[in-house]
Design an enzyme around this catalytic site. Structure first.
Site, PDB file in Angstrom:
ATOM      1  N   ASP A 211       0.882  -1.201  -0.009  1.00 24.13           N
ATOM      2  CA  ASP A 211      -0.010  -0.153  -0.182  1.00 24.13           C
ATOM      3  C   ASP A 211       0.910   1.144   0.060  1.00 24.13           C
ATOM      4  OD1 ASP A 211      -2.791   1.345   0.400  1.00 24.13           O
ATOM      5  OD2 ASP A 211      -1.665   2.010   2.112  1.00 24.13           O
ATOM      6  N   GLU A 261       1.445  -0.427  -4.938  1.00 21.70           N
ATOM      7  CA  GLU A 261       0.566   0.645  -5.187  1.00 21.70           C
ATOM      8  C   GLU A 261       1.483   1.943  -5.515  1.00 21.70           C
ATOM      9  OE1 GLU A 261      -3.348   2.763  -3.526  1.00 21.70           O
ATOM     10  OE2 GLU A 261      -1.847   2.310  -2.098  1.00 21.70           O
TER      11      GLU A 261
END
Length: 536
Positions: A211, A261
């Site tokens: 993330d 990401e």
């Protein structure tokens, strides 16, 4: 039930990966919250769909102030979802069906309930415990001003990224105050995350999604953003690559895979994360946010493939996820692109048009070279839901001053059984987010019995997808507004994004269509087909 698929050492280069947002997938114990028991019960459904892997958004112990992205303990499953033993069973049971597991790691920050942060708060200014985070005195004569001018990473938020404690010090949180940022210059932080990676690889996971992968490293002086554009004080700093090279060494011990990401506009900077000794793949947000326009989509596809070519990494194709307006809704609006800053209540939507385009987009994305990520419910054609104001839980809504509807509309619990309470999501209490009226019309059981449903289309497309092989994409001549390409010899994808029917650019046998051809054999607007064309 589908048979397990053969293993491949580089399975991730062309995989179909299904994103599971556990809280909204299936409720096994009837408490209104999705859980691992619900996922385990639905593994046969996922196997029949034909996916190669499951990506689980964070399932760890969390106060759930930001949908689980505020992690309090990486080595334990949140009790609302189940137990660590149950997660291990799920990983093993999925693998028996030929489905791998990818877990989500959130390295930029932890929950303010994490043991490290609780200790840092208690220890006070100047303590070793606070060195694991970014604690600073404030500016101004009494320290009442935040230490710098950094903006929140929630688009549209006017809230500060610094919170002051009663002892006078401020701590950094690029997201909510409940998500304090870690200090990645500290060796303990780096060692802990490498240990977390090993912990989950030891339990059989095949990969890790990272993330906010470009945000970890911070300018040690925490300089103001306004002081200069280069280098950015907290985005895409060069020292990050040493972190990911260390992570890659851990993953290689287990044949593990990373997907980052990485939101970066600079193609060359983006490609650095995909060098052979760093991340294997990264999400393609250009394609996700691209409007439903032939020229723009072709440009996005070409740019994506060009970005990945120098480092030999496969592209990834994503139409939506747990943060983004659902595809069937987005494509039914005047603005078919996606921009967090443009989200608003009451946006007019033509759902019939959006659904037709979403079906065509499914065939487009599944025909492209690389890996495809499919968000739960996308295979059912679910639209974005309107959440009553008093039920919205996403912090993006509150931190925007109430102007942003937030992300809960794409996180509504799935409909499984049309004639069951709560559309079959669970046997007991009302789901944690309300399901809209008519949600049962999208239920998986009804779609499984309908050969023309979105679910049937996805099942057939995933089964036929290997026909495209591993060859590069070659564009074919086509009318304006039409995209046509081939990869494997004799297999063609054609998508009509124009406002009128178009003749098929090549003759061939129809393998799959997102909608019927017109009576003259032409491809209608907002429709895609796969063809077998032996002459190509």
């Amino acid at each position: 039930m589908a048979q397990p698929r053969p293993a491949s050492a580089q399975w991730w280069r062309s995989a179909v990966i299904y994103q599971v947002y556990v809280r909204s997938f299936a409720d096994g114990d009837g408490d209104g919250t999705g859980d691992l028991a619900g996922v385990r019960a639905r593994l046969p459904y996922l196997a029949e769909l034909g996916v190669d892997a499951l990506w689980f958004t964070p399932w760890y112990v969390s106060p759930l102030k930001d949908g689980g992205y505020d992690v309090a303990d990486y080595r334990a499953i949140d009790p609302a979802f189940g137990t660590l033993a149950e997660a291990e069973k799920l990983i093993a049971e999925a693998r028996e069906l030929g489905i791998r597991t990818i877990v989500d790691i959130v390295p930029n920050h932890v929950s303010d309930q994490h043991s490290w942060f609780r200790a840092a708060r208690a220890a006070g200014p100047g303590s070793p415990e606070r060195e694991l985070f970014h604690f600073r005195p404030g500016r101004g004569p009494d320290g009442a001003l935040p230490p710098n001018d950094w903006p929140s990473q929630f688009v549209g938020s006017t809230e500060p990224v610094w919170t002051r404690l009663p002892d006078g010090e401020w701590y950094l949180h690029l997201f909510t105050p409940e998500q304090p940022d870690l200090n990645w210059a500290h060796p303990v932080v780096r060692q802990e995350h490498e240990d977390i990676l090993r912990f989950w690889f030891e339990r059989g996971v095949a990969g890790v999604r990272i993330d906010s992968a470009a945000l970890l490293a911070k300018d040690p002086d925490l300089t103001d953003l306004a002081d200069g554009p280069e280098p950015h004080p907290f985005v895409d700093r060069d020292e990050l690559h040493d972190v990911y090279r260390s992570w890659r060494a851990v993953a290689d011990d287990y044949d593990g895979v990373f997907v980052g990401e990485v939101w970066l506009p600079d193609a060359e900077r983006f490609a650095r994360y995909l060098r052979p000794d760093e991340l294997h793949t990264a999400f393609n947000f250009s394609f996700l946010s691209c409007p439903w326009d032939a020229e723009r989509l072709r440009e996005s596809i070409d740019t994506t493939l060009a970005e990945h070519a120098p480092v030999g990494a496969p592209a990834t194709w994503v139409l939506c996820n747990h943060d983004v307006t659902r595809t069937a809704t987005r494509y039914g609006r005047a603005d078919t692109g996606f921009d967090f800053a443009a989200k608003a209540f009451g946006t007019p939507t033509d759902l019939a048009l959006g659904a037709r385009r979403a079906r065509a987009a499914a065939l487009l994305s599944l025909a492209l070279p690389g890996a495809v990520y499919l968000y739960q419910g996308e295979e059912l054609g679910l639209p974005e839901a309107d959440i009553p104001l008093d039920r919205i839980q996403d912090p993006m809504h509150a931190r925007s001053g109430g102007t942003d509807p937030g992300r809960d509309g794409c996180r509504v619990p799935l409909p499984w059984t049309a004639d069951a309470p709560h559309a079959g999501f669970g046997p007991g209490e009302e789901p944690w987010l309300p399901q809209p009226a008519g949600w049962a019309a999208y239920a998986a059981d009804g779609q499984a019995a309908d050969p023309d449903s979105m679910l049937a289309l996805y099942r057939r497309a995933i089964a036929l997808r290997p026909r495209f092989g591993q060859d590069p994409l070659t564009w074919l001549p086509a009318p304006d507004g039409v995209l046509a390409f081939t990869r494997a010899p004799g297999t063609v994808c054609v998508v009509n994004l124009a406002d009128r029917p178009a003749d098929l650019p090549v003759p061939g046998e129809l393998l799959l269509a997102s909608g019927p051809l017109d009576p003259r054999g032409r491809l209608p607007s907002d429709t895609a087909v796969w063809l077998r064309a032996p002459g190509l």
